[in-house]
Write an enzyme that holds these catalytic residues in place. Structure first.
Site, PDB file in Angstrom:
ATOM      1  N   CYS A   1       0.842  -1.202   0.000  1.00 15.65           N
ATOM      2  CA  CYS A   1       0.000   0.000   0.000  1.00 15.65           C
ATOM      3  C   CYS A   1       0.875   1.248   0.000  1.00 15.65           C
ATOM      4  CB  CYS A   1      -0.961  -0.046   1.190  1.00 15.65           C
ATOM      5  SG  CYS A   1      -2.289   1.151   1.070  1.00 15.65           S
TER       6      CYS A   1
ATOM      7  N   HIS B   1      -3.495  -5.738   1.099  1.00  9.78           N
ATOM      8  CA  HIS B   1      -2.784  -5.895   2.370  1.00  9.78           C
ATOM      9  C   HIS B   1      -2.676  -7.350   2.799  1.00  9.78           C
ATOM     10  CE1 HIS B   1      -2.442  -1.657   3.839  1.00  9.78           C
ATOM     11  NE2 HIS B   1      -3.361  -1.478   2.908  1.00  9.78           N
TER      12      HIS B   1
ATOM     13  N   GLU C   1      -0.800  -8.552   4.947  1.00  7.71           N
ATOM     14  CA  GLU C   1      -0.590  -8.657   6.408  1.00  7.71           C
ATOM     15  C   GLU C   1      -1.917  -8.659   7.160  1.00  7.71           C
ATOM     16  OE1 GLU C   1      -0.657  -5.941   4.768  1.00  7.71           O
ATOM     17  OE2 GLU C   1      -0.625  -4.105   5.963  1.00  7.71           O
TER      18      GLU C   1
END
Lengths: 229, 747
Positions: free
Chosen positions: A89, A199, A201
């Protein structure tokens, strides 16, 4: 494998990235540490995450100020030596601003911030981050951004495509921002630097609805040990 | 601006206090306490701390009725936020606050700084914010003004929360005519802290230094608390735009990390955020809470504009600032950490034992007020309540009285207050922080993982102003029960309550009556649920020449649950049985349908709290057992709407018959389909699992099963029969209505 996760003023997802690195490594706090934006010594680190957020408030342009940080100079050297670097990002934006990745991220077509779970299709890129994934595999990863529209001028785009630098595309109907060729993530020519807007994560724990992001964090270690998916 | 600004001139003139919002009586009282007339600096400070917003002068006496104590309470009212113990040495801090009038004047910045302000309240406690929720009210979505306000408010909330990296995990949006000119923007923040590292806001230690850090102090927001927050809105309010603060979430993100490091290093004696009334309020309240005095030298305050007057510096509402009391030996470390986080900082004063708030400019005294006079001296007023004899709000017809049940069902799903708010929630980062188990809009309550304490918390925010307008006492009880019900369907038990009381002008007897009855209702419901009120906010004068808003107590609740993996989702499956659980006794009074029929009137049926509480407990335990696939409470639009929402979420229909409800209650067929009221839950899952809930002293009936692609609900002679995809189209129709003319906005 020990990860360094960069921290700029205004970073938001650095702890999430730390968490993902630790889970990917099988737990234990010694598998990742934060790297303050003024640090220049990356010795002892096997991989770098440039995390999401709003470094320097996204003022001027997303990623435009963070690229000048001392840590990013060190990351450029780390990448040039073949070390794996993952930009997520805002981290993707920083890597593009730094010239470590091709292209640019523009304001979403609809101009609004958008946060949603979406499907990505794995590309043909040859990257340590994709070792645990198959080309054409579909994975579910959330995205959340306001400036995520990938853009490259035609010549550069041709080169990115012909070099197989596309790591992820939004699945049909899932392109949230108007990215050219549905591109969600690209690598550098060598493949060791990956940037993506979604994302991974935030897709490492079952309660979040998907653990598809883990493979991306596990990839470099798999590559290092010669393993394959 | 048609009238001279009170802030630039007029001090020393007899009537200056009026322009600043003080009554003649209050001004005389100030003179009496001081033994002289206040000078300009002092008058400006009094006008803010004696404003409704800061002094709660019309509500404080009533708020004393709320239960505030409980075994899990760590911090209660009076601190920057409330906090409850969550186990293993951690606490959850939370508070809701309004930013209504600034949002009416400038929606983007008003909402953004509302979020920024509530974040700082939680940060000031030493907590790290982990979630935001919002409760918003607008006029009907068919006017350009509503489009403008919704667009700005939603973007403003997203801008601040997203940039800060704090997830917005839930909230609610209602659209009702009385909010057209005076929207409500209530923001709730939830944070986590190690209990032994939490700090209080009380100044202590004579000789300790007062450090101001964060943004530079400028002229923005001067007089916001008195000018905007404590008076009715009227036509010329665009001219008040300069009193709306400007938010800078990047500054606050740095401030948050800086505060966390300062606290981890045990460098602070106390910490306070700067909100309404700026330095005056923060420093004054710190000294008051610590029974100390305080000296502030405005010449030491880092300024954005060099030529600011002392009174401007003292009342500036520039955002993203914090005030700390620091032992002299630790000052250098504190300033160094501020430098690390690239945030301005300066020692601006000292804690004294004088009991006096002394303002200096480069060492010379320019104002001197007794702390007690400033902070606690404001007279508290008794309200003069009088119950209105009639319904005092408008009625408009938006659905014909001869509409059939299926058409009504679709109209209710498309009703702005019921329809999906996904278009708004998707503009918020709901996942940053890696705690979000349930995102906004997925379940009735948002669930956050708390690995620090090996459990999860659930948070919900609720308040239906229309029903409170019908009956402030019963309506507020319902809002509180609804919050608890929302927690129950994810298996959570209430730990504590925060609230924001949004009302009109309390000097008017009808509004005074609403406020008093609503507080009585909140107190009764919280006592019954054993959920103490640990903090909150009062926002009065929410009215315009068109009249007051609906009385809108917004209740925020935090609960805990042992295992987030067992949280029931919203996806039922083909073949699941469906049960209606609880003492639900539906009535059209105050309902969404009655609104659409233009038949709203005074009064709600009285419902006992105890059986609702028993149902809440039964549902909570059932969900915790893991045997329930889906649970939701029956809310706006009644049983049919609740069933339709579950069908839309899963893409699978249902066939139900409400005959058991009709047999048990004295309600009409239409009441059964669309009536509202507390105490109803829809549960779905294996029949054998559901049947375990029967015979436990709580009303329980199986009403049908999950099947097909239609939503079919029978009630006596009436039958709703709509395709799931039709229902979904209606449910998702609000975005187009709201955004249709975005491109043409010129505001």
């Amino acid at each position: 494998m020990t990860w360094g996760v960069l921290q700029f003023p205004g970073s938001c997802d650095e702890r999430d990235a730390l968490n993902a690195c630790q889970i990917a490594g099988g737990g234990g706090p010694d598998q990742a540490r934060l790297v303050w934006h003024e640090e220049t010594d990356l010795s002892g680190l096997d991989g770098i995450v440039v995390p999401g957020g709003f470094s320097y408030g996204d003022y001027l342009r997303a990623g435009a100020i963070a690229r000048f940080s001392p840590a990013m100079t060190a990351v450029a050297d780390f990448a040039a030596a073949g070390g794996p670097v993952l930009g997520i990002c805002n981290g993707f934006q920083v890597l593009c601003e730094s010239g470590l990745l091709p292209g640019a991220l523009l304001t979403n077509e609809r101009t609004r911030f958008i946060c949603r779970q979406g499907d990505l299709v794995v590309g043909e890129a040859d990257s340590p981050f994709l070792t645990g994934l198959e080309a054409d595999q579909t994975i579910s990863i959330p995205f959340k951004h306001q400036s995520g529209r990938f853009f490259a001028p035609p010549e550069l785009l041709d080169r990115i495509e012909s070099n197989n630098q596309v790591a992820f595309r939004y699945a049909p109907g899932h392109n949230p921002n108007g990215s050219v060729n549905d591109i969600a993530g690209v690598t550098n020519e060598a493949g060791n630097v990956l940037g993506l807007m979604p994302h991974p994560e935030h897709a490492v724990e079952a309660f979040s609805g998907s653990t598809d992001g883990l493979a991306i964090f596990q990839g470099p270690a798999l590559t290092a040990t010669g393993g394959a998916a | 601006m048609s009238e001279p600004s009170p802030h630039r001139e007029g001090f020393g003139v007899k009537s200056a206090h009026r322009a600043l919002g003080l009554t003649d009586h209050e001004f005389e009282l100030i003179c009496e306490k001081m033994g002289r007339e206040p000078n300009g600096v002092e008058l400006a400070m009094f006008s803010l701390l004696w404003s409704e917003h800061c002094a709660y002068k019309h509500s404080k006496k009533l708020l004393g009725k709320l239960p505030t104590e409980g075994p899990r309470v760590v911090m209660g009212p009076g601190e920057n936020a409330g906090a409850v113990d969550i186990g293993n040495g951690y606490s959850i801090a939370f508070k809701v606050e309004s930013h209504n009038h600034p949002s009416a004047v400038e929606p983007f910045q008003g909402a953004a700084t509302g979020v920024g302000g509530i974040l700082r309240d939680v940060i000031a406690l030493g907590a790290r914010p982990i979630a935001l929720l919002d409760s918003l009210r607008f006029g009907e979505p068919d006017t350009e003004r509503t489009h403008y306000l919704v667009d700005g408010v939603v973007r403003g909330i997203g801008h601040y929360g997203n940039s800060m990296g704090i997830p917005t995990v839930g909230g609610e949006i209602y659209f009702e005519p009385p909010y057209e000119q005076n929207p409500l923007v209530n923001a709730m923040c939830v944070g986590i802290a190690r209990t032994d590292e939490m700090v209080r806001a009380a100044a202590a230690g004579t000789g300790n230094k007062v450090v101001l850090f964060g943004s530079l102090t400028g002229r923005d927001g001067i007089g916001g608390a008195s000018v905007l927050a404590s008076a009715e809105l009227d036509e010329g309010d665009d001219a008040k735009r300069p009193t709306v603060q400007i938010g800078d979430p990047f500054e606050e993100a740095k401030l948050l990390e800086c505060c966390q490091e300062l606290l981890a290093g045990d460098l602070l004696v106390s910490l306070q955020d700067l909100g309404a009334a700026g330095l005056t309020s923060s420093a004054g309240e710190m000294a008051s809470a610590g029974n100390t005095g305080i000296d502030i030298d405005v010449g030491l305050v880092p300024l954005r504009e060099a030529d600011m007057e002392p009174f401007e510096i003292m009342v500036s509402e520039s955002q993203e600032r914090m005030l700390a009391v620091v032992e002299p030996s630790k000052v250098d470390q504190v300033l160094a950490l501020c430098t690390k986080w690239q945030t301005a900082s300066a020692v601006i004063g000292e804690v004294t034992d004088s009991g006096t708030f002394r303002i200096l400019k480069n060492g010379e005294t320019v104002g001197e007020i007794e702390i007690d006079d400033l902070v606690d001296g404001c007279p508290l007023y008794d309200l003069e309540p009088e119950e209105p004899t009639d319904w005092t709000y408008q009625n408009r017809v938006s659905i014909e009285s001869d509409a059939g049940p299926s058409d009504i069902a679709l109209a209710l799903l498309a009703s702005p207050s019921v329809a999906s708010k996904r278009w708004a929630f998707e503009q918020y980062d709901s996942i940053v922080g890696s705690r979000t188990v349930h995102r906004a809009g997925v379940a009735d309550a948002s669930v956050l993982d708390i690995p620090e304490s090996n459990r999860a918390i659930a948070v919900a925010i609720d308040g239906n102003g229309r029903r409170v307008a019908c009956d402030p006492f019963q309506g507020t009880i319902e809002a509180t029960l609804e919050c608890a019900a929302n927690l129950a369907v994810v298996g959570a038990e209430p730990l504590g309550v925060t609230n924001c009381l949004n009302f009109g002008n309390p000097e008017k007897p009808g509004v005074a009556w609403q406020l008093g009855r609503a507080i009585d209702g909140l107190a009764e419901a919280c006592r019954a649920l054993e959920a103490p009120v640990v903090g909150g906010n009062v926002s009065l004068y929410n009215e315009t020449p068109q009249g007051p808003i609906y009385p809108t107590p917004v209740v925020g609740m935090v609960g805990e649950l042992p295992d987030p993996a067992k949280v029931a989702g919203e996806n039922w499956r083909e073949g699941d049985s469906i049960a209606l659980v609880g003492p639900f006794d539906p009535s059209l009074a105050g309902s969404e349908l009655e609104k659409q029929l233009g038949q709203l009137g005074k009064g709600l049926p009285v419902r006992e709290i105890t059986p609702v509480k028993q149902a809440i407990e039964l549902v909570r335990e059932a969900v915790r057992s893991g045997g329930i696939r889906t649970a939701t409470d029956v809310s706006d639009g009644g049983v049919t709407t609740a069933l339709a929402e579950l069908a839309i979420a899963s893409g699978t229909g249902c066939e139900t018959n409400l005959a058991p409800v009709l047999a048990r209650r004295e309600c009409s067929d239409e009441d059964a389909l669309f009536g509202e009221g507390p105490g109803g839950f829809i549960l779905a899952g294996e029949k054998s699992e559901l049947e375990k809930l029967g015979g436990q002293g709580v009303d329980f009936e199986l009403i049908g099963e999950v099947t097909g692609n239609e939503i079919i609900t029978n009630a006596g002679s009436l039958k709703v029969e709509v395709l799931v995809e039709e229902a979904e189209a209606a449910f998702d129709s609000l975005e187009d209505r709201i955004e249709s003319d975005q491109a043409g906005l010129t505001h």
